[in-house]
Design a protein around this motif. Structure first.
Motif, mmCIF file in Angstrom:
data_model
loop_
_atom_site.group_PDB
_atom_site.id
_atom_site.type_symbol
_atom_site.label_atom_id
_atom_site.label_comp_id
_atom_site.label_asym_id
_atom_site.label_seq_id
_atom_site.Cartn_x
_atom_site.Cartn_y
_atom_site.Cartn_z
ATOM 1 N N VAL B 50 -2.311 -13.609 13.839
ATOM 2 C CA VAL B 50 -2.422 -13.189 12.438
ATOM 3 C C VAL B 50 -3.013 -14.270 11.539
ATOM 4 C CG1 VAL B 50 -0.571 -11.515 12.557
ATOM 5 C CG2 VAL B 50 -0.042 -13.874 11.936
ATOM 6 N N PRO B 72 -5.052 -15.108 6.686
ATOM 7 C CA PRO B 72 -4.190 -13.951 6.981
ATOM 8 C C PRO B 72 -4.639 -12.663 6.294
ATOM 9 C CG PRO B 72 -2.826 -15.872 6.632
ATOM 10 C CD PRO B 72 -4.242 -16.309 6.404
ATOM 11 N N HIS B 73 -5.043 -12.775 5.026
ATOM 12 C CA HIS B 73 -5.396 -11.517 4.343
ATOM 13 C C HIS B 73 -6.692 -10.933 4.877
ATOM 14 C CE1 HIS B 73 -8.479 -13.113 1.500
ATOM 15 N NE2 HIS B 73 -7.793 -14.227 1.616
ATOM 16 N N ASN B 76 -5.745 -9.182 8.098
ATOM 17 C CA ASN B 76 -5.117 -7.907 7.770
ATOM 18 C C ASN B 76 -6.160 -6.856 7.429
ATOM 19 O OD1 ASN B 76 -4.140 -5.995 5.498
ATOM 20 N ND2 ASN B 76 -2.303 -6.543 6.631
ATOM 21 N N GLN B 77 -7.211 -7.275 6.724
ATOM 22 C CA GLN B 77 -8.252 -6.329 6.343
ATOM 23 C C GLN B 77 -8.996 -5.759 7.552
ATOM 24 O OE1 GLN B 77 -10.577 -8.452 3.457
ATOM 25 N NE2 GLN B 77 -8.762 -8.767 2.209
ATOM 26 N N ARG B 82 1.497 -6.852 10.229
ATOM 27 C CA ARG B 82 2.564 -7.529 10.942
ATOM 28 C C ARG B 82 3.912 -7.261 10.294
ATOM 29 N NH1 ARG B 82 3.420 -14.020 12.044
ATOM 30 N NH2 ARG B 82 5.472 -13.762 12.938
ATOM 31 N N PRO B 102 0.986 -1.570 -1.056
ATOM 32 C CA PRO B 102 -0.019 -1.389 0.003
ATOM 33 C C PRO B 102 -0.860 -0.134 -0.187
ATOM 34 C CG PRO B 102 2.185 -1.031 0.846
ATOM 35 C CD PRO B 102 2.344 -1.627 -0.504
ATOM 36 N N ALA B 105 -3.551 -1.263 -2.480
ATOM 37 C CA ALA B 105 -4.443 -2.226 -1.846
ATOM 38 C C ALA B 105 -5.248 -1.497 -0.782
ATOM 39 C CB ALA B 105 -3.627 -3.340 -1.215
ATOM 40 N N GLY B 109 -9.484 -4.955 0.627
ATOM 41 C CA GLY B 109 -8.817 -6.099 0.008
ATOM 42 C C GLY B 109 -9.454 -6.556 -1.282
ATOM 43 N N ALA B 110 -10.367 -5.770 -1.804
ATOM 44 C CA ALA B 110 -11.045 -6.196 -3.029
ATOM 45 C C ALA B 110 -10.072 -6.232 -4.198
ATOM 46 C CB ALA B 110 -12.195 -5.244 -3.349
ATOM 47 N N GLN B 165 -0.714 1.138 5.174
ATOM 48 C CA GLN B 165 -2.076 0.609 5.223
ATOM 49 C C GLN B 165 -2.913 1.256 6.318
ATOM 50 O OE1 GLN B 165 -1.251 -3.765 5.507
ATOM 51 N NE2 GLN B 165 -2.528 -3.652 3.697
#
Lengths: 407, 253
Positions: B50, B72-73, B76-77, B82, B102, B105, B109-110, B165
């Protein structure tokens, strides 16, 4: 109303009414009642409460929502004042362009300071912002003297160009105005043994404060506000949810910097003069105290805190020893001296001591600030003086029912 | 070729070789369990996936793209969510808000301001969040704050937040650690349901063999930073090496 839900609309309406009737509300004592020094109805104080209310509401957008404690917000306040005075000197004495420029300039400064400071969080962020503010202060004092006029402070002069206003033959300095209506003009109404002052400057500040407050409500209730509260609550989760927290915190920082700039611009609009002292760290500390005293993260708290502090500053600092003597003249001579001596430590020059004690008591016993105090009082009155019952009652969600004895 | 490919990953903390030479391939739409005794490097491996840690050697690719060096972000995108060992939720926010975030978002991730409209003005997002809470059976608790929830509820909330998400890969770090048996069974049922209803790949780190054998399609056994064996649950159960390293001394299967 205006895209707010019922509770918020009611809340905003109350705030509007309170602000509009401030000249009455701040004059509870008649002129000859002996308590008239507690009246706060004069324009100077009312303006300050409105202006510092804006400052604190903006600060609360950063501190209350994201939890980032900035110790350098005075930099934006001072920047706003300088920008506004320059506008008065160069363009026009009308306050509208001045406060617009002060917001833009302090917003830009906030982008720079925020971009660097927000790389860190917690105490490091606070120290970084403090360092930046002190840097701005020192620079305004020394190297930037051509712009800031150093120690003397930036002032108007008769030789200023003021392009839009045109040349005047007058030998006195022009006054700030809004489309011709002078900021320092006021209408006095004598009634009920009191003098009520309706000051243009105050009402201008009040209208701006209400707009600023309305925008703050919208922000608090918006998804953006929710994101900011999420940043305060758990940055790790934000990151692992694909959200980069930095744009959110930077946006909050810039918005609150613009609020501070607006407050600085208004200060200059009320009194066209800007000194470096406005950027000093004590000014930054003051807004922190206002916000915490009133209740960080609440809508009304910062305004309340600003009101209380400015009131204490103006009223308590005026109570000198001779006033105290006139209060306690009925006491026996020796005792009177003692009592007056004790009270004099807390009033007049010593009003900071009163503020400090109030702050200490509030932080210790009402961590949520004065707003929490009001909430508790409400509960007290609602449930007939037995506030403890519900708090102590077991929460059915978390207390399992006692199990029956099964053999 | 699996959706997640771990090749020759090694990580050293000072004198400790936490991960030796880990090779792992997680196939799409399967549940892959990673088990091993304490200190085997399970959590280190997950942290490498991650972006919390960067491995010293090797490569990690997700759907053909390397995840190494990304924040990390950003990872995630790419579609990896996690669930943490200790639930990471927004304690000050209500359960509903926890799930709304979430939902707001989007995958890219913008940064979106959304500063002027109120939350109620976005019915799609509110409906989605409510549906997520119904899925994990927490809709009645939507007005409670995150920190007042029980541990099991926090975990379920965190799962709802991750699932909101629509991740392609869900990483679960000991999803039943510290839970009572009943809560554990609830979690297993929930995960089974998720597996059936969605196109989702899951990688689970778990101590509880009951959980592992009721969910996993494949199991990798990790011991002292290196994978001992990778196989189906049935084969793992009887595998002599595994018994020796792990199962034999802790639990009868």
């Amino acid at each position: 109303m205006l895209g707010l839900n019922k509770t918020d609309s009611k809340f905003l309406l109350i705030v509007i009414l309170l602000t509009l009737f401030t000249p009455f509300l701040m004059q509870p004592f008649a002129a000859d009642s002996g308590l008239d020094q507690f009246n706060g109805g004069y324009p100077d104080l009312m303006q300050k409460v409105a202006i510092f209310g804006i400052f604190a509401v903006g600060f609360n957008i950063l501190f209350g929502l994201t939890g980032y404690l900035s110790f350098g917000h005075a930099a934006f306040l001072g920047m706003g004042s300088y920008a506004a005075v320059w506008m008065f000197k160069l363009l026009t004495m009308n306050v509208i362009p001045a406060i617009l420029l002060s917001m833009i300039v302090s917003g830009l400064l906030a982008v720079i300071i925020g971009y660097i400071s927000l790389r860190r969080s917690g105490i490091y962020f606070s120290i970084l912002t403090l360092a930046f503010a002190q840097m701005c202060y020192k620079m305004a004092y020394s190297v930037l003297t051509p712009i800031t006029n150093g120690e003397t402070g930036l002032q108007l002069s008769l030789s200023d160009p003021r392009i839009l206003d045109g040349a005047t033959e007058s030998t006195s300095l022009p006054v700030t105005n809004i489309f011709g209506l002078a900021m320092n003009s006021s209408y006095k109404l004598e009634a009920l043994n009191r003098v009520f002052t309706f000051n243009v400057g105050f009402y201008f500040c009040a209208v701006i404060a209400i707009i600023a407050f309305y925008i703050a409500i919208r922000l608090f209730r918006s998804p953006f506000g929710m994101m900011l509260r999420a940043v305060k609550s758990n940055q790790t989760r934000m990151n692992y949810m694909g959200l980069n927290t930095k744009p959110y915190t930077l946006a909050a920082f810039v918005i609150s910097g613009m609020y501070a700039g607006l407050a600085g611009g208004l200060l200059a609009a009320m009194d066209p003069l800007a000194g470096a002292d406005r950027m000093l760290w004590t000014a930054s500390g003051e807004v922190v105290i206002m916000t915490i005293l009133g209740g960080a993260g609440t809508l009304m708290g910062p305004v309340l805190g600003a009101g209380v502090i400015k009131y204490l500053e103006n009223i308590f600092s005026k109570i000198n020893e001779s006033v105290l003597h006139s209060w306690f003249h009925w006491l026996p001579d020796g005792l009177e001296e003692v009592v007056v001596w004790v009270f004099a430590r807390f009033t007049g020059e010593g009003w900071h001591l009163t503020l400090g004690l109030t702050f200490m008591l509030v932080v210790t016993f009402l961590p949520g600030g004065l707003v929490e105090g009001i909430k508790r009082l409400k509960k007290l009155t609602k449930r007939g003086g037995k506030p403890k019952d519900k708090l102590d009652a077991p929460d059915p969600e978390h207390t399992p029912t006692p199990s029956k004895h099964v053999v | 070729m699996g959706i997640l490919e771990v090749k020759g990953v090694g990580k050293r903390f000072g004198g400790l070789q936490a991960l030796g030479d880990v090779n792992l391939s997680v196939q799409e739409n399967t549940v892959h369990a990673i088990i091993g005794p304490n200190g085997a490097g399970k959590s280190t491996l997950l942290n490498c996936l991650v972006g919390k840690l960067i491995p010293d050697t090797g490569s990690v690719t997700f759907d053909g793209n390397s995840v190494l060096g990304r924040k990390p972000h950003e990872i995630n995108q790419m579609g990896i969510s996690r669930v943490f060992q200790t639930p990471e939720i927004f304690g000050d926010l209500t359960v509903m808000e926890n799930v709304l975030i979430p939902c707001f978002a989007k995958r890219d991730g913008a940064f979106r301001m959304h500063a002027y409209e109120s939350i109620e003005q976005e019915p799609d997002i509110v409906n989605k969040a409510e549906q997520m809470l119904i899925d994990v059976n927490m809709i009645e608790k939507r007005h409670m704050t995150g920190s007042s929830l029980s541990r099991g509820d926090k975990r379920r909330l965190e799962m709802a937040m991750c699932l909101a998400q629509d991740p392609r890969l869900l990483l679960l770090d000991e999803p039943t650690a510290g839970m009572a048996r009943a809560d554990t069974n609830n979690t297993i049922d929930l995960l089974k349901q998720i597996k059936e209803e969605r196109d989702i790949t899951m990688a689970i780190i778990e101590h509880d063999m009951h959980v592992v054998f009721s969910l996993a399609d494949r199991i990798t056994v990790l011991a002292q930073g290196t994978p001992l064996v990778e196989d189906t649950p049935d084969n793992i159960k009887g595998h002599p090496k595994v018994k020796e390293a792990y199962l034999g001394e802790t639990q009868e299967v």
